[in-house]
Enzyme design. Structure first.
Site, PDB file in Angstrom:
ATOM      1  N   GLU A 175      42.955  37.214  42.984  1.00  0.00           N
ATOM      2  CA  GLU A 175      42.727  38.446  42.047  1.00  0.00           C
ATOM      3  C   GLU A 175      44.049  39.042  41.346  1.00  0.00           C
ATOM      4  O   GLU A 175      44.428  39.869  41.450  1.00  0.00           O
ATOM      5  CB  GLU A 175      42.236  39.563  43.110  1.00  0.00           C
ATOM      6  CG  GLU A 175      41.011  39.078  43.560  1.00  0.00           C
ATOM      7  CD  GLU A 175      40.264  40.400  44.519  1.00  0.00           C
ATOM      8  OE1 GLU A 175      41.167  41.206  44.833  1.00  0.00           O
ATOM      9  OE2 GLU A 175      39.183  40.398  44.729  1.00  0.00           O
ATOM     10  N   GLU A 364      34.127  34.885  45.918  1.00  0.00           N
ATOM     11  CA  GLU A 364      34.036  36.073  46.850  1.00  0.00           C
ATOM     12  C   GLU A 364      32.867  36.610  46.375  1.00  0.00           C
ATOM     13  O   GLU A 364      32.628  37.027  45.245  1.00  0.00           O
ATOM     14  CB  GLU A 364      35.214  36.933  46.647  1.00  0.00           C
ATOM     15  CG  GLU A 364      36.218  36.219  47.470  1.00  0.00           C
ATOM     16  CD  GLU A 364      37.494  37.404  47.495  1.00  0.00           C
ATOM     17  OE1 GLU A 364      37.375  38.487  47.757  1.00  0.00           O
ATOM     18  OE2 GLU A 364      38.544  37.116  47.668  1.00  0.00           O
TER      19      GLU A 364
HETATM   20  C1  BGP Z   1      39.126  40.880  47.816  1.00  0.00           C
HETATM   21  C2  BGP Z   1      40.129  40.272  48.475  1.00  0.00           C
HETATM   22  C3  BGP Z   1      39.666  39.790  49.948  1.00  0.00           C
HETATM   23  C4  BGP Z   1      38.757  40.678  50.492  1.00  0.00           C
HETATM   24  C5  BGP Z   1      37.776  41.469  49.656  1.00  0.00           C
HETATM   25  C6  BGP Z   1      36.927  42.470  50.363  1.00  0.00           C
HETATM   26  O1  BGP Z   1      39.947  42.022  47.112  1.00  0.00           O
HETATM   27  O2  BGP Z   1      40.326  39.159  47.622  1.00  0.00           O
HETATM   28  O3  BGP Z   1      40.656  39.663  50.464  1.00  0.00           O
HETATM   29  O4  BGP Z   1      39.346  41.654  51.394  1.00  0.00           O
HETATM   30  O5  BGP Z   1      38.407  42.039  48.393  1.00  0.00           O
HETATM   31  O6  BGP Z   1      37.862  43.844  50.389  1.00  0.00           O
HETATM   32  P1  BGP Z   1      37.997  44.538  51.671  1.00  0.00           P
HETATM   33  O7  BGP Z   1      38.510  43.460  52.681  1.00  0.00           O
HETATM   34  O8  BGP Z   1      38.555  45.703  51.311  1.00  0.00           O
HETATM   35  O9  BGP Z   1      36.265  44.909  51.816  1.00  0.00           O
END
Ligand code: BGP
Length: 468
Positions: A175, A364
């Site tokens: 990201e 993701e």
């Molecule tokens: C993205 C990241 C992840 C992950 C996901 C969900 O930004 O790449 O590492 O965690 O978001 O976010 P959260 O864990 O805050 O729900």
């Protein structure tokens, strides 16, 4: 066109969110190891060192470090064709600036990759997923400092060489565009502002250094194994104009500019006019040194990986100041107020493919939700199944009807892990439940949720059967 027979179905994780064992095997501290958890909806508190008596979720996480065999066996049972994970940079270079790597850290990932291979699961490796060694932040000011480019390249060359025949798919920074989108890019760039610093100037500087580091990694990787496929990775924030007022439409375009700033440089190999316009909007100056332009040109990525969770809406009264909201009246929202928008995923795929004509990879996507274990031990997560089914359907339409070239789909957190945003454990994404709570208590026992069998069926049918 339908999903290819070797479409990469699987799940995605990051080392700091699942491994634990934060000081075992010679590992040094990463920026994640000084981030506290967990309060619902509240951003995490960050320290400059580990404070006594405080709870840090990454220290044990879900103990994948010791339980990876069982977890991989469960992924295999679901039929995973790939598993996205990150290498924890300070496991390999504990401080980040050493000449020699830590053999114990390298050996750990050998074992993980071998275990995946036993089941025919392809590893997809993120080189930097919020795990910059803390020492580099303390001693060098993190990505403000060009020295990190060399340290990162050494780390990449080390793992590329070691896992030359075990890993084919890589991505550089997780990201990366959040460097500009976040008020303070701690996760992405290890940056917390010093007094008197201009945030925009810092963001431009650290982004430039990360672009150069990514380019060096791409060049090194292709040199070490020409079969490697090395991508960039961004968070894709599909955005709609709030109304058909032309000012809102323009606001939507401006809102997307900081994101394309990243993909333009990493995919096209130079700062495009859009990037220059973005710099102007930020009032920031980009300092290029000799050789930078050639490096960016030579280090273009092979594919674009992205995360997609929700969409937003943008508006502007004056065409300059942009207001971004999540309150789209056409969409329902999850327990963390994130709008649920499968069509936004189809739009994301179309927009990215139109712009770059590079293969895409959804690395993701998922629903963070509060799960309940019933008295009989089952977890009926129908809401998760509904979320994923609708997104997979939208993804198929993008491939089958819109002719987008897509390499694969990995759901976020196939096993429950620590949330990045809040450090919570109860924000669960998994098909596999892990017995652990927000205070770090629990047996760590793994339990299959209802969605486990559903995802197995989806993969077995290569996405044809998403029914539930
Ligand atoms: C993205 C990241 C992840 C992950 C996901 C969900 O930004 O790449 O590492 O965690 O978001 O976010 P959260 O864990 O805050 O729900």
């Amino acid at each position: 066109m339908s999903l290819s027979r070797d479409f990469l179905w699987g799940g995605a994780t990051a080392a700091n969110q699942l491994e634990g064992a934060y000081l075992e095997g010679g590992k040094g501290l990463s920026i994640a190891d000084v981030e506290m958890g967990a309060r619902h909806g509240v951003p995490r508190e960050i320290h400059d060192r580990v404070m006594e008596g405080c709870y840090y979720p990454s220290h044990q996480a879900i103990d994948f470090y010791h339980q990876y065999k069982e977890d991989i066996r469960l992924f295999a049972e679901m039929g995973f064709r790939c598993f996205r994970m990150s290498i924890n940079w300070p496991r390999i270079f504990p401080r980040g600036d050493e000449e020699q790597p830590n053999e114990e850290g390298l050996a750990f990932y050998d074992q993980v990759f071998d275990e995946l291979k036993r089941y025919g699961i392809e590893p997809i490796v993120t080189l930097s997923h919020y795990e910059t060694p803390l020492w580099l932040v303390q001693q060098y000011g993190s990505w403000r400092n060009r020295k990190l480019i060399g340290f990162f390249e050494r780390y990449c060359r080390t793992v590329f060489t070691r896992y030359r025949d075990k890993v084919k798919y890589w991505m550089t920074f997780n990201e990366i565009n959040e460097t500009m989108n976040q008020a303070e890019p701690y996760h992405q760039a290890g940056v917390r502002y010093k007094e008197g610093e201009d945030p925009n100037q810092v963001k431009v500087l650290v982004s430039h250094n990360m672009f150069l580091a990514s380019a060096r990694a791409v060049i090194a990787g292709h040199e070490i194994n020409p079969e490697f496929r090395i991508g960039c990775m961004l968070q894709y924030p599909t955005t709609y104009p709030k109304t058909c007022n032309p000012k809102d439409v323009l606001a939507q375009r401006f809102q997307m500019m900081p994101n394309f700033y990243y993909t333009d440089v990493m995919c096209r190999g130079h700062y495009t006019n859009l990037c220059r316009a973005q710099l102007k909007r930020l009032g920031a100056e980009l300092v290029m040194e000799e050789g930078d332009a050639e490096l960016l040109e030579a280090g273009k990525v092979d594919y674009i990986a992205f995360s997609y969770y929700f969409s937003s809406i943008a508006s502007s009264e004056d065409g300059v100041n942009i207001k971004v909201e999540r309150s789209n009246p056409y969409l329902k929202r999850n327990d963390w107020d994130w709008p649920i928008d499968p069509t936004g995923l189809r739009i994301a795929l179309n927009e990215l493919y139109d712009r770059y004509q590079l293969p895409l990879f959804i690395v993701e996507n998922g629903l963070g939700a509060i799960d309940r274990v019933e008295e009989d031990g089952t977890i009926q997560d129908d809401y998760r199944i509904a979320f994923l089914a609708s997104h997979i359907e939208a993804m198929k339409q993008a491939v089958e009807e819109d002719m987008v070239e897509l390499m694969g789909y990995t759901c976020w957190g196939p096993i429950d892990i620590i949330s990045v945003g809040t450090g919570e454990m109860r924000k669960r994404y998994g098909f596999i439940y892990v017995d652990k709570d927000d205070a770090g208590k629990g047996s760590l026992k793994r339990m299959k949720k209802k969605s486990f069998d559903w995802y197995r069926k989806v993969i077995a049918s290569n996405g044809e059967d998403t029914s539930y």
